[in-house]
Design an enzyme around this catalytic site. Structure first.
Site, short mmCIF file in Angstrom:
data_model
loop_
_atom_site.label_atom_id
_atom_site.label_comp_id
_atom_site.label_asym_id
_atom_site.label_seq_id
_atom_site.Cartn_x
_atom_site.Cartn_y
_atom_site.Cartn_z
N PHE A 1 0.86 -1.18 0.00
CA PHE A 1 0.00 0.00 0.00
C PHE A 1 0.89 1.23 0.00
O PHE A 1 1.70 1.43 0.91
CB PHE A 1 -0.94 0.04 1.21
CG PHE A 1 -1.89 1.21 1.17
CD1 PHE A 1 -3.07 1.13 0.46
CD2 PHE A 1 -1.58 2.39 1.81
CE1 PHE A 1 -3.93 2.22 0.39
CE2 PHE A 1 -2.44 3.48 1.74
CZ PHE A 1 -3.62 3.40 1.03
N ASP B 1 9.35 2.71 1.17
CA ASP B 1 8.21 3.43 1.73
C ASP B 1 8.19 3.18 3.23
O ASP B 1 7.79 2.11 3.70
CB ASP B 1 6.93 2.91 1.05
CG ASP B 1 5.66 3.54 1.60
OD1 ASP B 1 5.70 4.13 2.69
OD2 ASP B 1 4.61 3.41 0.94
N LYS C 1 3.05 10.04 8.46
CA LYS C 1 2.46 9.51 9.68
C LYS C 1 3.15 9.99 10.95
O LYS C 1 2.92 11.10 11.41
CB LYS C 1 2.38 7.98 9.60
CG LYS C 1 1.33 7.48 8.60
CD LYS C 1 1.16 5.99 8.66
CE LYS C 1 0.12 5.48 7.67
NZ LYS C 1 -1.26 5.79 8.06
#
Length: 376
Positions: free
Chosen positions: A122, A207, A236
């Site tokens: 993702f 990532d 995040k």
């Protein structure tokens, strides 16, 4: 009737405030928050240092645009690249934006378009990031995706070796697939990726939107492997709850992102940088990271001791998953919420555990007691 689009499956609880690991809903009911806003609230809710940073900076300057020098960007960049092989940083507002920047940088630098990614990955919901994502449910209904992404099975060395050729610009992956099931890169797969990148001059994009900024017990999760990425993406936990994204790159990439090649209106504004600097001042302290590792060891030990043997425990640091075999986890998550524990899934069969990095052992024990009741 709501005036909002219905693109989120909302939970029953309406959370109105929080402090540390505890949040409270509109009825006054309290919950242990083991979602952290999906790995975002790294220092807990309403952390006093972050509250102070926002207050102090809000009285000076919120936004000025990247047409002007923003000193906070330099401070945060230096903290992010210190004692690493990276030389430069770019700031944006989210993980998807960071991954879009990485994709553009890799294509422009190499002059090639082909990027390899992996099943169950993702990387975001914008078109480039969505095209890199290895989940059909994210793609469905949006028409043709961005071309030249090849999605391979995760941790499959043979499939990787069969696909590598001179057309590949970059390999892009997560060290732990958060949304895809809390799946970690195996040592054998890491070695195969490193060899492929070295042999063919392929860029490696990692990532770290979910795994970075201390979530796995080190600054970046790749530091626990042999991999040495050319590009790392962040978001995040970098903002501790404030929208901040970032991309780190090695020295040879500098000239590729020349003036006018890429940009963002809000990215790296003074308010965001004041928060990110505060987060890094806490999380990147060696003692703090050591404490995260100790909490992880304790958490995993207690999970294995208290859950039935048919459940598996996977992940690293405070990004952990409980594998439930073929069982759907949605009912478990709903029951946990009723009992005062907020959880999130990682695919249909894995419960993801993402407490703030400041969680206490007592709070871990409370969560395990609830999990034991539900899963037994």
């Amino acid at each position: 009737m709501s005036a909002l689009f219905g693109n989120y499956g909302k939970r029953r609880a309406r959370i109105v405030k929080g402090q540390g690991t505890i949040v409270e809903d509109s009825t006054g009911k309290k919950y242990l928050d083991f979602t952290s806003g999906i790995a975002v609230v790294s220092l807990g809710h309403a952390n006093p240092a972050i509250v102070k940073a926002i207050h102090d900076q809000s009285e000076k300057l919120w936004h000025i645009s990247n047409l002007f020098d923003i000193p906070g960007q330099e401070k945060v960049a230096q903290k992010l690249i210190a004692d690493t092989h990276f030389s430069y940083a770019f700031f944006c507002n989210s993980g998807a934006e960071a991954n879009e920047a990485a994709i553009k940088l890799a294509r422009k630098h190499t002059g090639k378009n082909h990027i390899i990614t992996f099943e169950k990955s993702f990387h975001g919901r914008t078109f480039g990031a969505m095209s890199a994502t290895g989940q059909g449910k994210v793609h469905n209904g949006f028409g043709p995706l961005v071309e030249k992404f090849t999605i391979l099975p995760f941790n499959d060395v043979a499939a990787l070796e069969a696909t590598i050729d001179d057309s590949v610009a970059a390999i892009m992956l997560e060290m732990i697939q958060g949304e895809g099931g809390v799946n970690s890169v195996s040592p054998e797969f890491a070695a195969a990726i490193a060899k492929a990148c070295d042999d063919k001059g392929i860029l490696l994009i990692i990532d770290e939107v979910q795994t970075g900024i201390g979530r796995t017990g080190t600054r970046y999760a790749y530091e626990q492997t042999i991999l040495k990425p050319n590009i790392v993406t962040l978001a995040k936990g970098l903002g501790g709850g404030f929208p901040v994204g970032g991309m780190l790159g090695t020295a040879e990439l500098y000239d590729t992102f020349s003036p006018g090649t890429h940009g963002t209106t809000f990215g790296g504004n003074p308010l965001a940088m004041s928060v990110a600097e505060t987060v890094l001042d806490h999380v990147f302290e060696p003692a703090f990271l050591q404490h995260v590792q100790e909490l992880s060891t304790y958490f995993v030990k207690q999970l294995k001791a208290n859950l039935p043997s048919n459940y598996t425990v996977q992940g690293q640091g405070l990004l952990l998953g409980i594998g439930c075999g073929d069982a759907e986890v949605a009912p478990y998550i709903a029951t946990a919420e009723e009992k005062g524990l907020l959880l999130v899934g990682a695919g249909p069969n894995v419960i993801r555990l993402l407490p703030p990095l400041t969680v206490s052992k007592a709070e871990i024990n409370e969560a395990i007691a609830i999990l034991k009741t539900i899963l037994s």
